[in-house]
Design a protein around this motif. Structure first.
Motif, PDB file in Angstrom:
ATOM      1  N   ALA A  26       4.193 -21.471  35.528  1.00 54.91           N
ATOM      2  CA  ALA A  26       3.437 -22.159  34.642  1.00 54.91           C
ATOM      3  C   ALA A  26       4.106 -23.399  34.363  1.00 54.91           C
ATOM      4  CB  ALA A  26       3.279 -21.204  33.334  1.00 54.91           C
ATOM      5  N   MET A  27       4.708 -23.854  35.183  1.00 54.35           N
ATOM      6  CA  MET A  27       5.430 -25.246  35.182  1.00 54.35           C
ATOM      7  C   MET A  27       6.375 -25.476  34.080  1.00 54.35           C
ATOM      8  SD  MET A  27       3.781 -25.610  37.788  1.00 54.35           S
ATOM      9  CE  MET A  27       4.827 -26.783  38.416  1.00 54.35           C
ATOM     10  N   VAL A  28       6.805 -24.328  33.430  1.00 53.95           N
ATOM     11  CA  VAL A  28       7.791 -24.352  32.250  1.00 53.95           C
ATOM     12  C   VAL A  28       8.803 -23.507  32.479  1.00 53.95           C
ATOM     13  CG1 VAL A  28       6.060 -25.041  30.675  1.00 53.95           C
ATOM     14  CG2 VAL A  28       6.608 -22.462  31.009  1.00 53.95           C
ATOM     15  N   THR A  29       8.887 -22.482  33.391  1.00 53.82           N
ATOM     16  CA  THR A  29      10.213 -21.626  33.328  1.00 53.82           C
ATOM     17  C   THR A  29      10.258 -21.291  35.080  1.00 53.82           C
ATOM     18  OG1 THR A  29      11.190 -19.512  32.541  1.00 53.82           O
ATOM     19  CG2 THR A  29       9.018 -19.370  33.424  1.00 53.82           C
ATOM     20  N   LYS A  30      11.562 -20.675  35.237  1.00 47.66           N
ATOM     21  CA  LYS A  30      11.614 -20.208  36.607  1.00 47.66           C
ATOM     22  C   LYS A  30      11.763 -18.710  36.763  1.00 47.66           C
ATOM     23  CE  LYS A  30      14.580 -24.125  37.707  1.00 47.66           C
ATOM     24  NZ  LYS A  30      15.918 -24.513  37.971  1.00 47.66           N
ATOM     25  N   VAL A  31      11.061 -18.325  37.853  1.00 48.50           N
ATOM     26  CA  VAL A  31      11.168 -16.859  38.220  1.00 48.50           C
ATOM     27  C   VAL A  31      12.084 -16.783  39.366  1.00 48.50           C
ATOM     28  CG1 VAL A  31       9.829 -14.982  38.777  1.00 48.50           C
ATOM     29  CG2 VAL A  31       8.828 -16.529  37.217  1.00 48.50           C
ATOM     30  N   ARG A  32      13.067 -15.782  39.394  1.00 49.27           N
ATOM     31  CA  ARG A  32      13.890 -15.643  40.399  1.00 49.27           C
ATOM     32  C   ARG A  32      13.725 -14.207  40.855  1.00 49.27           C
ATOM     33  NH1 ARG A  32      17.814 -19.295  40.001  1.00 49.27           N
ATOM     34  NH2 ARG A  32      18.111 -20.352  38.031  1.00 49.27           N
ATOM     35  N   GLY A  33      13.972 -14.262  42.266  1.00 46.49           N
ATOM     36  CA  GLY A  33      13.768 -12.850  42.920  1.00 46.49           C
ATOM     37  C   GLY A  33      14.805 -12.815  44.157  1.00 46.49           C
ATOM     38  N   SER A  34      14.732 -11.622  44.779  1.00 46.90           N
ATOM     39  CA  SER A  34      15.315 -11.370  45.808  1.00 46.90           C
ATOM     40  C   SER A  34      14.638 -10.517  47.197  1.00 46.90           C
ATOM     41  CB  SER A  34      16.826 -10.738  45.816  1.00 46.90           C
ATOM     42  OG  SER A  34      16.550  -9.519  45.390  1.00 46.90           O
ATOM     43  N   ILE A  35      14.922 -10.570  48.085  1.00 44.59           N
ATOM     44  CA  ILE A  35      14.467  -9.932  49.318  1.00 44.59           C
ATOM     45  C   ILE A  35      15.759  -9.279  50.145  1.00 44.59           C
ATOM     46  CG2 ILE A  35      13.095  -9.911  51.356  1.00 44.59           C
ATOM     47  CD1 ILE A  35      11.578 -12.349  50.352  1.00 44.59           C
ATOM     48  N   PRO A  36      15.616  -7.983  50.308  1.00 38.55           N
ATOM     49  CA  PRO A  36      16.796  -7.234  50.590  1.00 38.55           C
ATOM     50  C   PRO A  36      16.998  -7.439  52.324  1.00 38.55           C
ATOM     51  CG  PRO A  36      14.944  -5.706  50.260  1.00 38.55           C
ATOM     52  CD  PRO A  36      14.579  -7.011  49.726  1.00 38.55           C
ATOM     53  N   VAL A  37      18.118  -7.558  52.604  1.00 36.31           N
ATOM     54  CA  VAL A  37      18.567  -7.743  54.203  1.00 36.31           C
ATOM     55  C   VAL A  37      18.127  -6.385  54.751  1.00 36.31           C
ATOM     56  CG1 VAL A  37      20.443  -7.894  55.718  1.00 36.31           C
ATOM     57  CG2 VAL A  37      20.501  -9.267  53.545  1.00 36.31           C
ATOM     58  N   GLN A  38      17.419  -6.519  55.979  1.00 38.88           N
ATOM     59  CA  GLN A  38      17.301  -5.480  56.832  1.00 38.88           C
ATOM     60  C   GLN A  38      18.320  -5.429  57.911  1.00 38.88           C
ATOM     61  OE1 GLN A  38      13.491  -4.284  58.126  1.00 38.88           O
ATOM     62  NE2 GLN A  38      14.154  -3.476  59.993  1.00 38.88           N
ATOM     63  N   GLU A  39      18.568  -6.469  58.536  1.00 38.27           N
ATOM     64  CA  GLU A  39      19.621  -6.793  59.568  1.00 38.27           C
ATOM     65  C   GLU A  39      20.083  -8.273  59.510  1.00 38.27           C
ATOM     66  OE1 GLU A  39      19.513  -7.117  64.217  1.00 38.27           O
ATOM     67  OE2 GLU A  39      17.732  -5.705  63.543  1.00 38.27           O
ATOM     68  N   ALA A  40      21.330  -8.614  59.520  1.00 39.38           N
ATOM     69  CA  ALA A  40      21.806  -9.860  59.771  1.00 39.38           C
ATOM     70  C   ALA A  40      23.041  -9.953  60.259  1.00 39.38           C
ATOM     71  CB  ALA A  40      21.986 -10.431  58.197  1.00 39.38           C
ATOM     72  N   THR A  41      23.317 -10.787  61.248  1.00 40.44           N
ATOM     73  CA  THR A  41      24.586 -11.013  62.145  1.00 40.44           C
ATOM     74  C   THR A  41      24.955 -12.562  62.137  1.00 40.44           C
ATOM     75  OG1 THR A  41      23.398 -11.034  63.966  1.00 40.44           O
ATOM     76  CG2 THR A  41      24.021  -8.838  63.307  1.00 40.44           C
ATOM     77  N   ALA A  42      26.283 -12.611  62.367  1.00 39.41           N
ATOM     78  CA  ALA A  42      26.752 -13.989  62.568  1.00 39.41           C
ATOM     79  C   ALA A  42      27.683 -13.912  63.663  1.00 39.41           C
ATOM     80  CB  ALA A  42      27.265 -14.563  61.504  1.00 39.41           C
ATOM     81  N   ARG A  43      27.777 -14.962  64.470  1.00 39.05           N
ATOM     82  CA  ARG A  43      28.821 -15.332  65.377  1.00 39.05           C
ATOM     83  C   ARG A  43      29.553 -16.525  64.837  1.00 39.05           C
ATOM     84  NH1 ARG A  43      30.153 -14.289  71.341  1.00 39.05           N
ATOM     85  NH2 ARG A  43      29.529 -12.122  70.631  1.00 39.05           N
ATOM     86  N   VAL A  54      23.463 -17.504  63.722  1.00 39.80           N
ATOM     87  CA  VAL A  54      23.213 -16.778  62.650  1.00 39.80           C
ATOM     88  C   VAL A  54      21.878 -16.043  62.927  1.00 39.80           C
ATOM     89  CG1 VAL A  54      22.673 -16.492  60.195  1.00 39.80           C
ATOM     90  CG2 VAL A  54      24.366 -17.739  61.098  1.00 39.80           C
ATOM     91  N   ARG A  55      21.679 -14.883  62.780  1.00 36.65           N
ATOM     92  CA  ARG A  55      20.214 -14.032  62.745  1.00 36.65           C
ATOM     93  C   ARG A  55      20.066 -13.170  61.578  1.00 36.65           C
ATOM     94  NH1 ARG A  55      17.425  -9.503  64.546  1.00 36.65           N
ATOM     95  NH2 ARG A  55      15.389  -9.960  65.535  1.00 36.65           N
ATOM     96  N   VAL A  56      18.953 -13.413  60.804  1.00 40.47           N
ATOM     97  CA  VAL A  56      18.716 -12.623  59.986  1.00 40.47           C
ATOM     98  C   VAL A  56      17.363 -11.898  59.793  1.00 40.47           C
ATOM     99  CG1 VAL A  56      18.660 -13.043  56.969  1.00 40.47           C
ATOM    100  CG2 VAL A  56      20.439 -14.330  58.243  1.00 40.47           C
ATOM    101  N   VAL A  57      17.259 -10.808  59.351  1.00 34.93           N
ATOM    102  CA  VAL A  57      15.876 -10.153  58.905  1.00 34.93           C
ATOM    103  C   VAL A  57      15.936  -9.490  57.775  1.00 34.93           C
ATOM    104  CG1 VAL A  57      14.255  -8.408  59.798  1.00 34.93           C
ATOM    105  CG2 VAL A  57      15.738  -9.721  61.388  1.00 34.93           C
ATOM    106  N   LEU A  58      14.735 -10.219  56.768  1.00 30.34           N
ATOM    107  CA  LEU A  58      14.499  -9.549  55.502  1.00 30.34           C
ATOM    108  C   LEU A  58      13.415  -8.511  55.643  1.00 30.34           C
ATOM    109  CD1 LEU A  58      15.117 -12.970  53.963  1.00 30.34           C
ATOM    110  CD2 LEU A  58      16.723 -10.951  54.360  1.00 30.34           C
ATOM    111  N   ASP A  59      13.578  -7.641  54.441  1.00 25.70           N
ATOM    112  CA  ASP A  59      12.413  -6.775  54.419  1.00 25.70           C
ATOM    113  C   ASP A  59      11.446  -7.065  53.222  1.00 25.70           C
ATOM    114  OD1 ASP A  59      11.176  -4.413  54.160  1.00 25.70           O
ATOM    115  OD2 ASP A  59      12.636  -3.137  53.296  1.00 25.70           O
ATOM    116  N   VAL A  60      10.270  -7.569  53.544  1.00 26.59           N
ATOM    117  CA  VAL A  60       9.592  -8.186  52.801  1.00 26.59           C
ATOM    118  C   VAL A  60       8.835  -6.945  51.518  1.00 26.59           C
ATOM    119  CG1 VAL A  60       7.070  -9.089  52.408  1.00 26.59           C
ATOM    120  CG2 VAL A  60       8.506  -9.943  53.912  1.00 26.59           C
TER     121      VAL A  60
END
Length: 181
Positions: A26-43, A54-60
């Protein structure tokens, strides 16, 4: 810059990592959320950061904003379309050390089957050996995307002008990665 002894392969710890987003409502406030990690790796390669990846897969389906009705709507075709596109993925194409503890990770972000290249500024936040004797490394950062670039065009006009949901979505990353054995 992270110490050279931290070079190696890592798996993100989903219980201690957060992949979040922020949208204006509504252009007046912020909504925050998160999406869980299904799989994520880094070298990590301290001697040659360009060799890092880096490779990341999130579970919608696991999206959480603190409101079940909104979460359900975000899973529909109006937004993320979880039934047809159950994952958000990011695959790095380059990693660049930009000075001090700061890096830029560029890669392909895929949302709703649409892939766009983004660059994510990340800061190395430290290293610790936890109570189980496991080496952990931390990074944090974020960037902004335009949700319309990924086919999310749903919105509603407000009587006072403006729209219900901002096009600009800020992505926030807090990463705790565990060194692989």
């Amino acid at each position: 810059m992270y110490p050279s002894e931290l070079s190696g392969d890592y798996t993100f710890d989903p219980a201690h990592s957060r992949f979040g987003f922020v949208a204006r409502h509504a252009m007046v406030t912020k909504v925050r959320g998160s999406i869980p990690v299904q799989e994520a790796t880094a070298r990590l390669d301290a001697a040659n950061p360009a060799a890092s990846a880096v490779r990341v897969v999130l579970d919608v389906a696991g999206i959480q904003t603190g409101n079940q009705m909104r979460d359900g709507h975000l899973r529909t075709g109006d937004f993320l379309d979880a039934a047809a596109h159950p994952h958000i993925t990011f695959e790095s194409t380059s990693v660049k050390h930009v000075g001090g503890d700061s890096f830029e990770v560029t890669g392909d972000l895929t949302i709703r089957g649409v892939t766009r290249q983004i660059t994510v500024p990340l800061d190395y936040t430290g290293t610790a050996v936890d109570a189980q004797g496991v080496t952990r490394v931390g990074f944090e950062g974020g960037t902004a995307i335009n949700r319309k670039d990924f086919g999310m065009t749903y919105n509603a006009a407000l009587e006072t002008g403006g729209v219900m949901i901002s096009d600009r979505i800020t992505l926030e990353f807090d990463i705790s990665a565990v060194r692989s054995a």
